[in-house]
Each structure stands twice: as structure tokens, then as C-alpha cells.
Design a protein around this motif. Structure first.
Motif, short mmCIF file in Angstrom:
data_model
loop_
_atom_site.label_atom_id
_atom_site.label_comp_id
_atom_site.label_asym_id
_atom_site.label_seq_id
_atom_site.Cartn_x
_atom_site.Cartn_y
_atom_site.Cartn_z
N UNK A 184 0.83 -1.20 0.00
CA UNK A 184 0.00 0.00 0.00
C UNK A 184 0.87 1.26 0.00
N UNK A 185 0.22 2.40 -0.19
CA UNK A 185 0.86 3.71 -0.10
C UNK A 185 0.50 4.35 1.23
N UNK A 186 1.49 4.92 1.91
CA UNK A 186 1.29 5.52 3.24
C UNK A 186 1.01 7.01 3.14
N UNK A 196 -0.24 14.38 3.36
CA UNK A 196 1.18 14.22 3.03
C UNK A 196 1.46 12.78 2.60
N UNK A 197 2.18 12.65 1.50
CA UNK A 197 2.66 11.34 1.07
C UNK A 197 3.99 11.51 0.35
N UNK A 198 4.76 10.46 0.33
CA UNK A 198 6.10 10.54 -0.26
C UNK A 198 6.02 10.75 -1.76
N UNK A 243 -3.50 3.53 1.11
CA UNK A 243 -4.33 3.27 -0.07
C UNK A 243 -3.80 2.08 -0.85
N UNK A 244 -4.71 1.37 -1.49
CA UNK A 244 -4.34 0.27 -2.39
C UNK A 244 -5.59 -0.14 -3.16
#
Length: 283
Positions: A184-186, A196-198, A243-244
Motif C-alpha cells: 500500500x501507499x502511506x 502528506x505522502x512521499x 491506499x491500495x
């Protein structure tokens, strides 16, 4: 009735599906995979998933065996044959079958194509109501994480650590900063409401759900900030989520045994999940 799967041009019962032992996906993890969600019997954001599949195949030099239209037709046929209303379609393409040798097989070796469905509750997921717990683990993966490779041993180990700890996901970190989840994405949401996300790089996979959620946030007047963040910053955040394709937008209420925010799904995360579900249902 047996689940129907797709193997190299044929729809067959699950029990009859076979792959030769000399397949390079089995021997070397020399292949690419993709996963699309299914909601109400329809594929969700599928063209973006197929575009990522095409990019990943190109990055490792495997010819894409199908056009987007052909892939979509096969996916829809598989969904229909399995009467799938909600869940996932999994696709995998390997470099094919050849005598074991590290170098690529002769030009013209046909790729192996496998597809199957999995029934799964993705919209009314009870975990989204109570919120997910995660742990932090060291990121042990290779340096081309932007490629959706079937070589997932590091993620398997991270996800097993999470399972052993009784939590839903592992957030991997490197050089003090979160890279992404095991699958997933953090994201975090700061006290002043910034999401905020990378930023994308070879350090993480370009998440399709990530992209859709960021677009929906911006369309609805929310601020999105692409930068790295630490576990410590996540613990101090107002909210957190991941998210995924299989989780959509999943609230995170605990990291390493410490509560995030109020220890329950926050209002902005709930709003983002509703926005994504509305988009997915609209088709």
C-alpha cells in the motif's frame, strides 16, 4: 462451480491450471503483476492499472502480449465467468518458459500470461470502520521499487511480521523515512489539514489508488503535499491512512502500539474514502 482462471490464451477451471517448472516467473521471479479492483461487477480505474502494467513490462524488457483493449476484454470475461461482483482481478506476465539460465531466453520466447479473480469485500470493509493498526519495519527491498515485480519476498516478510503482530499492515522505512506499506501507499494528515505522502521515485511503487485519491483531494479543495515523513511525524499526525486497490482508503489508528490522532478513523480520511467510493461506483 470451480473458479475459472486464464492461462496462456485459455479459460480453464482452477484445478486444471498449470505452469511449466521452467517458467522464469517461478525460477527467477522474472515477471510483472498487476491488480485491479472490481466493484458492482465493474473494473475500477482499470486503464491506469493497465498503463502501469505496460510500463513495468517495458522497464524489464518483456513485450506486452496484449493491448489495453485486449486486456480489458479478458478481465471482463473473467469477471463474468466467475460472476464476480466485488473483489480483485490479478494479472501476471513472466518472461516465459526456457532452460534455466540467468540471461534472457532467445528472442521470440512467448511470455506466460496468468489471470485469476478473488472475491473480497472492498467497499463495506469492517476494518475501514474501526481503523487499521500497523507496525514499522525496515525496508529491505531492491532499488527499483517503481517496477511492480513479482519478486515480493521482502514484502512477504514484512507482511508476515504484521500478521504475527496481529495488525493489518507494515509501513516500511529507510534512512529514517517511511517509503510505503507492504502492499500500500502511506499517507498522513497534519494538524493543519495537509495530506502528506512521499513523492514518486524508484524508492516506491506509483500507486494507482494513490494517484486517484490525490486527484480527488485536490478537486475538493484539500491540500496535498508530496514529501517524505518519519514514523515519529506519523505518530504526531492528526490522521493517517493507506491506499491500495484492495483497501481503497484505509484509516490507520495505531502505529507500533501507539494511537494516531484520537485512535479512531478521522473525518478527513472518512471523507477521502467516501470520495473514492463515489468515483469507483460511478464507473
Amino acid at each position: 462451480m470451480s473458479r475459472i482462471v486464464y492461462v496462456n490464451g485459455r479459460f480453464v477451471p482452477f484445478e486444471e491450471a498449470t505452469i511449466p517448472i521452467m517458467d522464469r516467473g517461478f525460477l527467477f521471479a522474472d515477471g510483472i503483476y498487476e491488480v485491479s479492483a472490481v466493484l458492482d461487477g465493474r473494473l475500477v480505474d482499470n486503464e491506469a492499472h493497465l498503463a502501469r502494467l505496460d510500463r513495468s513490462l517495458g522497464e524489464i524488457g518483456i513485450r506486452n502480449p496484449h493491448t489495453i483493449a485486449e486486456w480489458t476484454r479478458l478481465e471482463e470475461e473473467l469477471v463474468t465467468r466467475n460472476n464476480l461482483r466485488e473483489g480483485l482481478v490479478y494479472m501476471e506476465v513472466t518472461r516465459g518458459v526456457a532452460e534455466r539460465d540467468f540471461a534472457f531466453p532467445p528472442e521470440g520466447t512467448p511470455p506466460t500470461v496468468v489471470m485469476f479473480t478473488q472475491a473480497k469485500t472492498v467497499s463495506a470493509n469492517p476494518l475501514a470502520e474501526r481503523g487499521a493498526k500497523v507496525i514499522s519495519v525496515e525496508d529491505l527491498r531492491w532499488k527499483r521499487r517503481d517496477i511492480k515485480s513479482v519478486a515480493l519476498l521482502a514484502q512477504v516478510l514484512a507482511k508476515q511480521q504484521a500478521a504475527a503482530a496481529g495488525v493489518a499492515e507494515a509501513w516500511m522505512h529507510e534512512d529514517g523515512f517511511v517509503t510505503e506499506g507492504g502492499s500500500s501507499t502511506a499517507f498522513i494528515i497534519t494538524e493543519d489539514g495537509r495530506i502528506v505522502t512521499r513523492p514518486l521515485s524508484t524508492a516506491l511503487l506509483p500507486g494507482i489508488t494513490r494517484r486517484a485519491v490525490m486527484r480527488l483531494a485536490e478537486e475538493n479543495g484539500l491540500t496535498v503535499e508530496e514529501r517524505a515523513f518519519t514514523i515519529e511525524e506519523a505518530l504526531a499526525a492528526a490522521e493517517a491512512f493507506f491506499t491500495s486497490a484492495s483497501a481503497f482508503v484505509m484509516p490507520v489508528v495505531e502505529i507500533d502500539g501507539n494511537r494516531v490522532g484520537g485512535g479512531q478513523p478521522g473525518p478527513m480520511t472518512r471523507r477521502l474514502r467516501d470520495l473514492y467510493l463515489d468515483m469507483a461506483k460511478a464507473g
